[in-house]
Each structure stands twice: as structure tokens, then as C-alpha cells.
Design a protein around this motif. Structure first.
Motif, PDB file in Angstrom:
ATOM      1  N   ASN A   1       0.824  -1.208   0.000  1.00  0.00           N
ATOM      2  CA  ASN A   1       0.000   0.000   0.000  1.00  0.00           C
ATOM      3  C   ASN A   1       0.856   1.255   0.000  1.00  0.00           C
ATOM      4  OD1 ASN A   1      -1.628   2.265   1.472  1.00  0.00           O
ATOM      5  ND2 ASN A   1      -3.171   0.796   0.799  1.00  0.00           N
TER       6      ASN A   1
ATOM      7  N   GLU B   1      -3.580   2.773  -2.790  1.00  0.00           N
ATOM      8  CA  GLU B   1      -4.769   1.924  -2.710  1.00  0.00           C
ATOM      9  C   GLU B   1      -5.050   1.293  -4.076  1.00  0.00           C
ATOM     10  OE1 GLU B   1      -5.720   1.972   1.242  1.00  0.00           O
ATOM     11  OE2 GLU B   1      -6.839   0.971  -0.354  1.00  0.00           O
TER      12      GLU B   1
ATOM     13  N   TRP C   1      -5.301  -7.798  -4.912  1.00  0.00           N
ATOM     14  CA  TRP C   1      -5.399  -6.362  -5.172  1.00  0.00           C
ATOM     15  C   TRP C   1      -5.087  -6.142  -6.648  1.00  0.00           C
ATOM     16  CZ3 TRP C   1      -2.570  -3.310  -0.713  1.00  0.00           C
ATOM     17  CH2 TRP C   1      -3.206  -3.597   0.509  1.00  0.00           C
TER      18      TRP C   1
END
Length: 322
Positions: free
Chosen positions: A47, A52, A65
Motif C-alpha cells: 500500500n 490503494e 489487489w
């Protein structure tokens, strides 16, 4: 006045070009960020590096992610998929097509344990070892070993058996240099080092450096299994000086993660909360499984120390586990 008008127009044109082609200016830095991603990183580290994600998806065992347009390659946007298990990166995938990855569904193979899960089984390794033994001269064996090296996926135990094909310390070290980049369980490196117990100190240091350097260059760091941890703890207890113990822990930063129970056992080797807190600062980033982390907190005597330990653990705990 005419010159000034032309200069302003030129600057405006350059600004427009820089804006419309901004991806080209950003490519280097964005690509460098993506290249800095490594297997074993925490969610916090990813991160901090990438920001994000555009999308998240998860099952009870695996979290992904997705970064759309993470960087550009040949003017094509690259989508980056980062997979996590227990809050650590276990997979890194990229695709030049800017499209969503197939969703993770409940019916799927077991969660990934290692990108090197295809290590050679004993049958395949035994055939390879027999073929090397059939060669009459050490030089022939070494040459064949080097030719096969790019295809090797061996355990430290198998590496030990390979080294025994060679009679002298220097040729065994040479064998290790060839095999070390292709090992799959660096946390068992002590099995290799034990084979050099009777060698010169300079050779023992050389062997240790080969293993540590290879593990640092590797993209994967594994959880310490119980057998490897028992050997580690025994060696840890035999160290006479605290500096030697700290050096052992630092070496493991590149070869293995500890679970909470193992971390608590290491802290149990110290008498004072102040000492334990200093060791925990080193251990916390090396915890790969935060289950039962109350065992770590309970190893401290005073409530203030327990709170400091909890704060430190929360810093490295995977985000979804808070």
C-alpha cells in the motif's frame, strides 16, 4: 515583443505535449515501483509503495489487489494483480490488457503455498543424482550440474546429497554456488552449513554467505516449519553473546517467517521486558502468521510492556486482520 510571444507559445505547446503524453513521463517511476514489489511483502508495504488498489477481491484464504494502469509498456496500460495470503504477497501477475482479472471463486485449488511448489520429488532427484554418479570425473559432474542448473528446484536436503558427490571442500562449495539460486527452502540452510562443520572458518563463512545471498535474491520467503525452528532455537540458545543471537535473527529476515508461537519462544529466552521489546522490534516484520499473537503479548510481565508489544504487532498485522 514578437520574440516573447513566440517563447510563450512554445512553452504552452511543450506544456500541452507533456500533459497529453504524461504517461511517458511517469512510466519510469511507475515501472520502478512495480519492479520493487517482492514476494513476501506485507499489505502495508504494498500500500505504501503502490497506493490503494483499484479493486479488491478475496476468499477466506486468498486476497487479490488489482492495479489498473499500474504503468505503461509500449504505450499499452499494464494491469498488475497482487495476491496475498496471511497478509503477505504470494503472487505477482501483470497483463498488458487493461481488463479485470477473472474473479476468485470459492471452488478453486488450494491456496498458494510457494511459487516453487514444483520442486523435484525424490524420484526425479534420485534419477538425476544417479546420472551424475555415473560420470567418472568430478569435472564432468560439475559441467553436467551447471547445464542442468536452470531447471533445478531442489531442497536443502537434496543439495546436501549433491555436494557429497564431490570429495573436497572447494568443489563442494562450487557445487553449492551452482545450486543455491535454485533452492526452495532456504529456512533449512542450516542443513547445508552443518556439512561444513569441520571445514576452515573461512570456508564456513563463505558457505553461510552463499546461502544468505541466494535467499536475499529469491522472490519468496517461507514460513519456518517446526523441525527447522527446533534446530534454529537450539543454535540460538548455544550462542554465548547477544550480538550473535541478533545476527542469527537478522539472517532469518531473508530466509523465513516465524509464527506467533515461535516468536513467543524466542522472546522466552530473555529475562527482562526491555530486552524482549528490542527483540520484538526485529521479529515483528518477520511474523508471517499472527494467529495466537496473544502468546507474544503474554510473554511480557508488565502491563505497559504488553501494551507496547500490542502496538508494535498491530503495526505489522495484515490490514484485514485488525
Amino acid at each position: 515583443m514578437l520574440k516573447r510571444t513566440i517563447s510563450v507559445a512554445a512553452v504552452s505547446l511543450l506544456t500541452l505535449c507533456a500533459t497529453s503524453c504524461g504517461v511517458m513521463n511517469l512510466t519510469g517511476s511507475d515501472k520502478a515501483k512495480a519492479d520493487a514489489l517482492k514476494i513476501g511483502m506485507t499489505t502495508e508495504q504494498v500500500n505504501e509503495l503502490m497506493g490503494e488498489p483499484d479493486f479488491k477481491r478475496a476468499t477466506p484464504s486468498l486476497e487479490q489487489w488489482e492495479y489498473r494502469r499500474a504503468y505503461y509498456y509500449d504505450n499499452e496500460p499494464v494491469t498488475l494483480i497482487v495476491g496475498f495470503e496471511e497478509g503477505r504477497v504470494v503472487t505477482l501477475n501483470s497483463d498488458t490488457a487493461a481488463k479485470p482479472a477473472p474473479p476468485v471463486i470459492a471452488v478453486c485449488p488450494p491456496s498458494p503455498q510457494s511459487p516453487h511448489h514444483d520442486y523435484w520429488d525424490d524420484g526425479r532427484f534420485d534419477r538425476f543424482l544417479a546420472a551424475l554418479k555415473a560420470l567418472d570425473f568430478p569435472d564432468e559432474r560439475m559441467r553436467q550440474l551447471k547445464e542442468e542448473a536452470p531447471y533445478l528446484r531442489l531442497t536443502c536436503g537434496q543439495c546436501v546429497r549433491l555436494m557429497k558427490l564431490f570429495d573436497f571442500w572447494d568443489t563442494r562449495i562450487q557445487c553449492l554456488k551452482v545450486v543455491a539460486p535454485h533452492l526452495v527452502d532456504y529456512h533449512n540452510g542450516d542443513l547445508i552449513e552443518a556439512q561444513f562443520a569441520d571445514a576452515f572458518e573461512s570456508d564456513r563463512r563463505k558457505v553461510h554467505k552463499i546461502i544468505v545471498d541466494a535467499s536475499r535474491a529469491s522472490n519468496y520467503v517461507q514460513m519456518m516449519d517446526d523441525a527447522a525452528f527446533d534446530r534454529f532455537l537450539a543454535a540460538f540458545r548455544n550462542r554465548s553473546f547477544d550480538s550473535e543471537r541478533i545476527e542469527m535473527l537478522k539472517d532469518k529476515q531473508h530466509t523465513a517467517f516465524f509464527n506467533s508461537r515461535q516468536c513467543a519462544q524466542i522472546l522466552g529466552e530473555y529475562d527482562f521486558d526491555s530486552e524482549k521489546l528490542e527483540v520484538l522490534k526485529l521479529l515483528a516484520p518477520m511474523i508471517g502468521n499472527f494467529r495466537d499473537d496473544d502468546l507474544i503479548v503474554d510473554s511480557f510481565e508488565f502491563s505497559s510492556s504488553k501494551q507496547q508489544a500490542r502496538t508494535l504487532l498491530n503495526k505489522y498485522r495484515p490490514a484485514y486482520a485488525h
